[in-house]
Design a protein around this motif. Structure first.
Motif, short mmCIF file in Angstrom:
data_model
loop_
_atom_site.label_atom_id
_atom_site.label_comp_id
_atom_site.label_asym_id
_atom_site.label_seq_id
_atom_site.Cartn_x
_atom_site.Cartn_y
_atom_site.Cartn_z
N SER A 163 9.94 26.03 26.12
CA SER A 163 9.42 25.45 27.51
C SER A 163 8.05 25.06 27.34
CB SER A 163 9.28 26.60 28.40
OG SER A 163 8.43 27.63 27.83
N ARG A 164 7.75 24.20 28.44
CA ARG A 164 6.63 23.50 28.16
C ARG A 164 5.64 23.32 29.16
NH1 ARG A 164 7.27 18.66 24.40
NH2 ARG A 164 5.07 18.39 24.81
N SER A 182 11.76 15.90 30.48
CA SER A 182 13.18 16.58 30.92
C SER A 182 14.26 15.41 30.24
CB SER A 182 13.43 16.78 32.38
OG SER A 182 12.50 17.44 33.00
N CYS A 185 14.00 17.73 26.89
CA CYS A 185 13.57 19.26 26.88
C CYS A 185 14.60 20.09 28.03
CB CYS A 185 12.09 19.46 27.34
SG CYS A 185 11.66 21.02 27.65
N SER A 187 14.32 23.28 28.56
CA SER A 187 13.89 24.64 29.03
C SER A 187 13.01 24.26 30.19
CB SER A 187 13.03 25.08 27.77
OG SER A 187 13.07 26.43 28.06
N GLU A 188 12.37 25.22 30.54
CA GLU A 188 11.38 25.20 31.85
C GLU A 188 10.45 24.56 31.54
OE1 GLU A 188 9.50 28.14 35.18
OE2 GLU A 188 10.84 29.15 33.77
N ILE A 189 9.87 23.70 32.44
CA ILE A 189 8.63 22.97 32.19
C ILE A 189 7.90 23.20 33.46
CG2 ILE A 189 7.46 20.68 32.15
CD1 ILE A 189 10.09 19.57 31.07
#
Ligand code: SAJ
Length: 407
Positions: A163-164, A182, A185, A187-189
């Motif tokens: 996540s970021r 996105s 990535c 995962s959740e940002i």
């Protein structure tokens, strides 16, 4: 199009990741040699999956240049060292990069800082550069802080799966940059404000530094008290709320051994555990040296020329030697005038870095009576049998041979 500034350990994989996911990318670095190497179709360091990613990015026409490009998004991934005396961040590379961006960027551009920076760095150093150019932040130019989180050795995987955090003055800009990340990535940002993003990154690395320091302090206590620190950590970690990291010969790399200093530099008198942890981790190379001396004596090894240090990098399966504990051990030996004799080998370090460095494992082993395992590269894990008959001092708990000495 995005212009990634700084093509080092973070900037390069990030630029490649964007490019291989369909974003038009120009990667810029002031190091001409490095740019030439990349242009010629070669990567500049070893990292799992990097070569494949590079090929993919090249097929999508990523460009490398020493020039800054006029575009609407800049991603700055340059080093942020700390000043050895004040312990504060030395933001010179970030400042230089943003100044150069300001020379070419059009109105409406967003400058994303990925480099790790101490809380307040953007306010103190970055905003004034942009304002001095006559730009209004928010109207003409936007600033975003999107600290990286990837771990060397597993960068390509982590770029996609970690996540970021995105810090921005304005939610809309934050969301726009979130969308950009996105592209790769999965995962959740999280979008937050800039200062929170700055501090969160430092806190993450400081947490790890303190945890490692705890393991290292326990090691010293257990050595004196004649207890097995590894067994104790293993059992303690079976508690559902305990997770102690592993002791080692010291903390290297350009992140965990650096970032906590920013808080010590900016908050002296408050950053007490943080300072103590830094000191404990920095004391480990010296502790290893003391253990080497003890073990040599115990085994009647009189000449340090019969001792070999295995591993020069700061951790396993990378080729990065920045702040490496091994280099600190060698430096410290030089201070004690026993330099130039201890032998050194690292399968991942091809260039000559220190005196008496071997490039052939068999020769290295043949020339020593005692080996000090400082890095747990896969190479040694697969060749443990070769150490039979040697005195083995294992600082990473990777060797099960009988009689192995530990920290
Ligand atoms: N180490 C130990 N014991 C341990 C774990 C590590 O002694 O149990 C040592 C390693 O051998 C090495 C040093 O600590 O010398 C740091 O290595 P690391 O693998 O813990 O971390 P880095 O510096 O390679 O990467 C870190 C990561 N941060 C965290 O895990 C919180 C990574 O996610 C960050 O992106 C990176 O710093 C960074 O650039 O900030």
């Amino acid at each position: 199009m995005i212009n990634v500034i700084g093509l080092g350990y973070i900037g390069l994989p990030t630029a490649l990741m964007f490019a291989s996911h369909g974003v038009e990318v120009v990667g810029t670095d002031y190091n001409k040699e490095l740019v030439k190497t990349l242009q010629s179709g070669e990567t500049t360091f070893e990292e799992d999956g990097l070569d494949e990613l590079f090929k993919e990015a090249v097929s999508k026409e990523i460009k490398f240049s020493t020039e800054y490009i006029s575009t609407d998004v800049y991603i700055v991934a340059v080093p942020t060292p700390y000043d050895k005396i004040s312990k504060k961040i030395d933001a010179c590379y970030v400042i230089g990069a943003v100044e150069n961006v300001m020379e070419v960027c059009p109105k409406g551009a967003t400058v994303v800082i990925e480099s790790t920076i101490s809380p307040g760095t953007i306010d103190k150093f970055v905003r004034p550069i942009i304002e001095a150019k006559g730009f209004t932040i928010g109207d003409d130019i936007n600033i975003v802080h999107a600290p990286e989180r990837i771990i060397p050795g597993n960068m390509v995987y982590e770029l996609k799966h970690n996540s970021r955090t995105i810090g921005s003055d304005n939610n809309e800009v934050g969301e726009k940059i979130k969308e950009l990340y996105s592209s790769f990535c999965q995962s959740e940002i999280v979008v937050t404000d800039i200062r929170t993003a700055e501090m969160t990154k430092i806190v993450e690395n400081t947490f790890r530094d303190i945890n490692i320091a705890f393991a290292n302090e326990l090691t010293k206590i257990c050595r004196l008290g004649n207890m097995d620190v590894y067994e104790i950590i293993k059992i303690a970690n079976m508690h559902p709320r305990v997770n102690i990291l592993q002791p080692g010969p010291g903390v290297g790399g350009h992140c965990i051994s650096v970032d906590p200093w920013f808080l010590v530099g900016d908050y002296p008198g408050l950053a007490n555990i943080i300072l103590a942890a830094r000191k404990i981790n920095d004391s480990m190379p010296e502790f290893v040296l003391e253990r080497i001396n003890e073990i040599m004596k115990e085994n009647g090894i009189m000449d340090v020329a019969k001792v070999g240090l295995y591993g020069l990098t700061y951790k396993e399966n990378v080729d990065d030697v920045r702040e490496s504990p091994t280099l600190q051990i060698i430096e410290s030996m030089e201070r004690h005038l026993s330099s130039g004799v201890i032998k050194v080998y690292d399968p991942n370090v091809k260039r000559d870095l220190v005196p008496n460095q071997y490039h052939d494992f068999d020769k290295f082993i043949a020339d020593i009576d005692m080996v000090v395992l400082l890095v747990g590269h896969a190479q040694i894990k697969n060749n443990m049998d070769m150490l039979k008959g040697k005195v083995v001092f294992d600082t990473r708990k990777i060797c099960d041979l009988e009689g192995t000495y530990r920290l």
